[in-house]
Scaffold this motif. Structure first.
Motif, PDB file in Angstrom:
ATOM      1  N   ALA A 131       9.990 -14.126 -27.327  1.00 40.99           N
ATOM      2  CA  ALA A 131      10.834 -15.308 -27.477  1.00 40.99           C
ATOM      3  C   ALA A 131      11.897 -15.362 -26.381  1.00 40.99           C
ATOM      4  CB  ALA A 131      11.486 -15.317 -28.857  1.00 40.99           C
ATOM      5  N   ALA A 132      12.501 -14.197 -26.072  1.00 41.87           N
ATOM      6  CA  ALA A 132      13.516 -14.152 -25.018  1.00 41.87           C
ATOM      7  C   ALA A 132      12.910 -14.494 -23.662  1.00 41.87           C
ATOM      8  CB  ALA A 132      14.162 -12.769 -24.978  1.00 41.87           C
ATOM      9  N   LYS A 133      11.724 -13.971 -23.390  1.00 45.06           N
ATOM     10  CA  LYS A 133      11.048 -14.250 -22.124  1.00 45.06           C
ATOM     11  C   LYS A 133      10.738 -15.741 -21.992  1.00 45.06           C
ATOM     12  CE  LYS A 133       6.879 -13.133 -19.501  1.00 45.06           C
ATOM     13  NZ  LYS A 133       5.589 -12.379 -19.484  1.00 45.06           N
ATOM     14  N   THR A 134      10.207 -16.322 -23.090  1.00 42.38           N
ATOM     15  CA  THR A 134       9.869 -17.751 -23.063  1.00 42.38           C
ATOM     16  C   THR A 134      11.110 -18.609 -22.856  1.00 42.38           C
ATOM     17  OG1 THR A 134       7.994 -17.365 -24.546  1.00 42.38           O
ATOM     18  CG2 THR A 134       8.791 -19.639 -24.342  1.00 42.38           C
ATOM     19  N   LEU A 135      12.206 -18.251 -23.572  1.00 44.30           N
ATOM     20  CA  LEU A 135      13.443 -19.029 -23.442  1.00 44.30           C
ATOM     21  C   LEU A 135      14.014 -18.915 -22.032  1.00 44.30           C
ATOM     22  CD1 LEU A 135      15.594 -20.806 -24.651  1.00 44.30           C
ATOM     23  CD2 LEU A 135      16.694 -18.779 -25.617  1.00 44.30           C
TER      24      LEU A 135
END
Length: 287
Positions: free
Chosen positions: A269-273
């Protein structure tokens, strides 16, 4: 008819005729003039003077002459669009004055251009050294076009490999203390939204000299009272900060959890954001 009244009527008629013909000739006639446009402007001005004050001839004669000049000018403009040879004859060609940082003295003499004039024109283009100029051309309109050497050109996002979004057209939503509904509607906004934004900064509509909304929905306000300071719009900056904090929180959750599935979920999720934030950076990180 009294002479003074005849002069007044002639003058008003000439003004109307000149305005009509000037609009017909287009914006080129009031921009940098070519040789032919320069001659046309002077001649039409002289004929307008005759039509206004010369009482020894019929007032229609100068008007007819102006009409002929306008017709010829329109005909020449048409030919200029069709033939490069005619363009070169009527408008002339540009003359290279600087090439690879070297001043071409022969071309300066040909155009009767002094070194002082050249340096002045270069300074107008923010080029204070002739050696910094890659290419300089004296256009047929008299304008000097200047291309700086690559190492002296301003740094742009393209040179850094950054993609910058197109800036949407700003809309003027308040002018002289009055709300303008058409630009407001064009921006997809309402009067209620505008009043809410003005309440946030504590400003009444009647105290606003000019207000504009950019393509991102931010309101910029200029007040009649120049002593009062209006807070700069911060919606985009706040949104950027919140999203960056969310990305940081996800990374922190990934480090804190002992559950492998949760850890993987938070990291993804952090990577995508963060990937989305990089795409949104030109839009949000603007102030």
């Amino acid at each position: 008819m009294p002479l003074w009244l005849e002069v007044v009527l002639r003058t008003l008629l000439v003004i109307i005729v000149l305005l009509f013909y000037t609009r017909l000739l287009g914006k080129k006639q009031i921009s940098q003039l070519t040789y032919f446009e320069y001659v046309t402007g002077i001649t039409i001005g002289n004929l307008a003077g005759y039509a206004t004050l010369e009482d020894s001839m019929h007032w229609m004669i100068p008007i007819l002459a102006i009409t002929v000049w306008v017709a010829v000018s329109l005909g020449v403009d048409y030919l200029l669009l069709k033939s490069k040879i005619i363009r070169n004859v009527v408008e002339g060609k540009g003359t290279v004055l600087i090439k690879d940082g070297k001043i071409l003295e022969d071309n300066l003499k040909k155009e009767r251009y002094s070194a002082d004039e050249l340096l002045y024109q270069l300074r107008q283009k923010n080029a204070f050294r002739a050696a910094d100029v890659e290419f300089a051309v004296l256009e047929s309109s008299g304008e000097l076009s200047v291309l700086l050497k690559p190492e002296h050109q301003p740094l742009t996002p393209a040179k850094l490999g950054l993609k910058v979004p197109n800036t949407p057209e700003p809309q003027t939503v308040i002018m002289d203390g009055k709300i303008m509904d058409e630009p407001l509607a064009t921006a997809g906004l309402s009067r209620a939204w505008l009043h809410t934004e003005l309440e946030k900064i504590g400003v009444a509509v009647e105290n606003v000299f000019l207000a504009q909304v950019d393509g991102y929905g931010q309101l910029y306000v200029d007040l009649y009272d120049d002593q009062l300071k209006v807070p700069a719009p911060s919606n985009l900056s706040l949104l950027w900060a919140v999203l960056k904090k969310c990305a940081a929180d996800l990374e922190l959750f990934a480090l804190s959890t002992q559950n492998d599935n949760a850890k993987q979920m938070y990291e993804q999720a952090a990577k995508t954001l963060n990937e989305h934030l990089e795409r949104l950076r030109p839009y949000l990180a603007r102030s």
